[in-house]
Design an enzyme around this catalytic site. Structure first.
Site, PDB file in Angstrom:
ATOM      1  N   LYS A   1      10.706 -16.316  -9.975  1.00 28.20           N
ATOM      2  CA  LYS A   1       9.896 -15.306 -10.656  1.00 28.20           C
ATOM      3  C   LYS A   1       8.879 -15.952 -11.585  1.00 28.20           C
ATOM      4  O   LYS A   1       9.218 -16.814 -12.398  1.00 28.20           O
ATOM      5  CB  LYS A   1      10.808 -14.370 -11.446  1.00 28.20           C
ATOM      6  CG  LYS A   1      10.051 -13.292 -12.209  1.00 28.20           C
ATOM      7  CD  LYS A   1      10.993 -12.442 -13.048  1.00 28.20           C
ATOM      8  CE  LYS A   1      10.208 -11.468 -13.909  1.00 28.20           C
ATOM      9  NZ  LYS A   1      11.085 -10.667 -14.774  1.00 28.20           N
TER      10      LYS A   1
ATOM     11  N   LYS B   1     -14.444   0.444  14.411  1.00 28.79           N
ATOM     12  CA  LYS B   1     -13.128  -0.181  14.582  1.00 28.79           C
ATOM     13  C   LYS B   1     -12.692  -0.099  16.034  1.00 28.79           C
ATOM     14  O   LYS B   1     -12.163  -1.077  16.597  1.00 28.79           O
ATOM     15  CB  LYS B   1     -12.105   0.512  13.678  1.00 28.79           C
ATOM     16  CG  LYS B   1     -10.729  -0.131  13.674  1.00 28.79           C
ATOM     17  CD  LYS B   1      -9.845   0.505  12.603  1.00 28.79           C
ATOM     18  CE  LYS B   1      -8.512  -0.222  12.485  1.00 28.79           C
ATOM     19  NZ  LYS B   1      -7.677   0.341  11.387  1.00 28.79           N
TER      20      LYS B   1
ATOM     21  N   ASN C   1       0.848  -1.187   0.000  1.00 27.42           N
ATOM     22  CA  ASN C   1       0.000   0.000   0.000  1.00 27.42           C
ATOM     23  C   ASN C   1       0.885   1.239   0.000  1.00 27.42           C
ATOM     24  O   ASN C   1       2.111   1.136  -0.063  1.00 27.42           O
ATOM     25  CB  ASN C   1      -0.927  -0.014   1.226  1.00 27.42           C
ATOM     26  CG  ASN C   1      -0.154  -0.139   2.518  1.00 27.42           C
ATOM     27  OD1 ASN C   1       0.568   0.760   2.934  1.00 27.42           O
ATOM     28  ND2 ASN C   1      -0.274  -1.300   3.165  1.00 27.42           N
TER      29      ASN C   1
ATOM     30  N   ASP D   1      -4.989 -10.236  12.244  1.00 25.96           N
ATOM     31  CA  ASP D   1      -5.375  -8.858  12.552  1.00 25.96           C
ATOM     32  C   ASP D   1      -4.616  -8.426  13.812  1.00 25.96           C
ATOM     33  O   ASP D   1      -4.961  -8.817  14.932  1.00 25.96           O
ATOM     34  CB  ASP D   1      -6.888  -8.781  12.770  1.00 25.96           C
ATOM     35  CG  ASP D   1      -7.386  -7.350  12.881  1.00 25.96           C
ATOM     36  OD1 ASP D   1      -6.677  -6.529  13.496  1.00 25.96           O
ATOM     37  OD2 ASP D   1      -8.480  -7.058  12.366  1.00 25.96           O
ATOM     38  N   ILE D   2      -3.582  -7.635  13.621  1.00 24.69           N
ATOM     39  CA  ILE D   2      -2.687  -7.295  14.730  1.00 24.69           C
ATOM     40  C   ILE D   2      -3.409  -6.465  15.783  1.00 24.69           C
ATOM     41  O   ILE D   2      -3.307  -6.735  16.987  1.00 24.69           O
ATOM     42  CB  ILE D   2      -1.432  -6.561  14.215  1.00 24.69           C
ATOM     43  CG1 ILE D   2      -0.686  -7.435  13.194  1.00 24.69           C
ATOM     44  CG2 ILE D   2      -0.513  -6.182  15.376  1.00 24.69           C
ATOM     45  CD1 ILE D   2       0.458  -6.729  12.496  1.00 24.69           C
TER      46      ILE D   2
ATOM     47  N   LYS E   1     -12.198  -3.649  18.011  1.00 16.38           N
ATOM     48  CA  LYS E   1     -10.812  -4.017  18.283  1.00 16.38           C
ATOM     49  C   LYS E   1     -10.336  -3.563  19.655  1.00 16.38           C
ATOM     50  O   LYS E   1      -9.169  -3.710  19.990  1.00 16.38           O
ATOM     51  CB  LYS E   1      -9.922  -3.472  17.165  1.00 16.38           C
ATOM     52  CG  LYS E   1     -10.395  -3.997  15.803  1.00 16.38           C
ATOM     53  CD  LYS E   1      -9.423  -3.786  14.691  1.00 16.38           C
ATOM     54  CE  LYS E   1      -9.975  -4.397  13.395  1.00 16.38           C
ATOM     55  NZ  LYS E   1      -9.032  -4.319  12.276  1.00 16.38           N
TER      56      LYS E   1
ATOM     57  N   ASP F   1      -4.354  -6.682   4.553  1.00 15.41           N
ATOM     58  CA  ASP F   1      -5.409  -7.543   5.102  1.00 15.41           C
ATOM     59  C   ASP F   1      -5.300  -8.975   4.584  1.00 15.41           C
ATOM     60  O   ASP F   1      -5.716  -9.916   5.263  1.00 15.41           O
ATOM     61  CB  ASP F   1      -6.788  -6.989   4.743  1.00 15.41           C
ATOM     62  CG  ASP F   1      -7.068  -5.655   5.434  1.00 15.41           C
ATOM     63  OD1 ASP F   1      -6.649  -5.504   6.592  1.00 15.41           O
ATOM     64  OD2 ASP F   1      -7.675  -4.768   4.809  1.00 15.41           O
TER      65      ASP F   1
END
Length: 422
Positions: free
Chosen positions: A291, A347, A212, A308-309, A351, A281
């Site tokens: 490769k 969230k 990302n 999911d930390i 969490k 995710d």
């Protein structure tokens, strides 16, 4: 101001801007608090204010020439650099900032700045367009990454006739920051803080991966502020083009699983956990050892969920922490592109975070890779505070102030919330 700077040696660097006249007041205030102030002036600064004025106020000779060695027993710029508890450059012109950023040492001040190992505090002052120029902003960012601290320029009428940002901060404001750096409270002293930063990557093969746009800047800013507040900081960082800040422990990881393992292994020892990293995710079910070669027109990738930390941290804190273990204060981040409040509160509750810092990354100045951010902070009761567009370092300082105010148990004994503005 109740601070005492007795026993502290401060080098005051004055460069060639019209705001140099304010340095006289700054010098007087620092001496009044008990500091030993040694003034270094550039040639340009002497055009605006007399060295004799600063000599009278500081009660020490003023240095203007690197070759003017007054004591044969020492090399003056090395002697002063070694003696300093703090170096303050106020005003700092675009030229002086560029010199320090690029390691140029061609006068007494720039040479001393390269020789010192003391903290450096810079108060920029220049025309609004100069301050906003990409070259100046790049130089400021370079210095910030090295741990240099800043007192932000003020907004108002400038000597050039413009109205905008670029005025030297008022002397009393600079003195406040100096006092807090040298004699102020360290509310996180003795506390252990873990911060994640950067973007994780999930490899498809040895040369390709999923990732990302996270730059790591927000996480690193939070780490620098925590260190300044006295914390023992661990940074677990993934992909970023930045060098990590000089903290107690730096752990380099690549994937979400590696970050999960590094965080969970250290979690029992932590007083605060800040999950600022952008974690993938999903990861590919199959990672090729060589490769992949070009094949059909379409390629289908099968992905599987990563751990999911943040959820694991919240669950551990509330369910699996074990008797006697720390119950860390948990700050999460939520990067959204709409309905920021709804997603952030959801969230936070799912969490089990104590605080969520959320932003709309589609807003100009608040997205990945920028030096600025626009944040909304949420607690269990809803919106706690909205932070307007500001540098990530400023935002980090405000987040820590809010966390300290909301969790008194974080404070060191006799400490209080408050950090120098960066």
């Amino acid at each position: 101001m109740n601070y005492s700077l007795s026993g502290k040696t401060i080098i005051l660097g004055i460069t060639g801007g019209i705001a140099a006249y304010k340095a006289a007041t700054l010098c007087s205030r620092l001496v009044g608090l008990g500091a030993s102030v040694r003034v270094i002036m550039t040639e340009g600064a002497t055009k605006f204010i007399s060295p004799l004025t600063l000599q009278t106020l500081s009660r020490h000779p003023v240095a203007t020439d690197v070759f003017d060695e007054r004591d044969a027993a020492v090399v003056q710029h090395i002697d002063w650099a070694d003696a300093a508890d703090l170096v303050v450059v106020a005003p700092a012109t675009a030229n002086s900032i560029a010199k320090l950023a690029h390691g140029i040492a061609d006068d007494m001040l720039s040479t001393t700045l390269l020789a010192t190992t003391a903290p450096v505090l810079i108060a920029p002052a220049m025309n609004v367009h100069m301050l906003a120029h990409p070259a100046v902003q790049d130089n400021l960012d370079t210095l910030a990454r090295r741990g240099v601290r800043f007192v932000e320029s003020g907004t108002g009428q400038l000597a050039c006739g413009y109205v905008g940002k670029g005025r030297l901060a008022e002397p009393d404001e600079i003195v406040q920051v100096v006092a807090e750096l040298l004699a102020g409270p360290k509310p996180l002293a003795g506390k252990r803080v873990l911060i994640t930063a950067g973007g994780t990557i999930e490899r498809l093969d040895p040369v390709r991966y999923i990732t990302n746009d996270s730059s790591g800047k927000m996480g690193f800013a939070l780490a620098e502020e925590a260190r300044a507040l006295g914390a023992e900081v661990t940074v677990v960082w993934a992909r970023t083009e930045l060098a990590p800040p000089p903290v107690a422990e730096v752990v380099r990881v690549e994937s979400a699983q590696e970050m999960y393992d590094a965080v969970m292994a250290r979690l029992p020892a932590m007083d605060v956990v800040v999950k600022a990293a952008a974690v993938a995710d999903y990861r590919p079910v199959q990672r090729e050892k060589v490769k992949m070669k070009k094949g059909p027109d379409k390629l289908t990738l099968e992905l599987v969920r990563n751990p999911d930390i943040l959820q694991a941290i919240g669950d551990w804190k509330h369910e699996g922490g074990g008797a006697g273990a720390n119950k860390p204060y948990v700050i999460g981040f939520a990067a959204e592109t709409g309905d920021v409040e709804g997603y952030a509160l959801d969230k936070l509750r799912r969490k089990r975070c104590d605080l969520i810092a959320a932003n709309d990354v589609s807003e100009p100045g608040a997205g990945f890779g920028t030096d600025t951010n626009i944040l909304r902070l949420f607690g269990a009761e809803g919106l706690v505070e909205s932070l307007p567009l500001q540098s990530k370092r400023e935002a980090a300082g405000r987040i820590w102030r809010i966390a300290l105010a909301r969790a008194p148990g974080l404070r060191a004994v006799d400490g209080e919330a408050g950090a120098p503005r960066a």
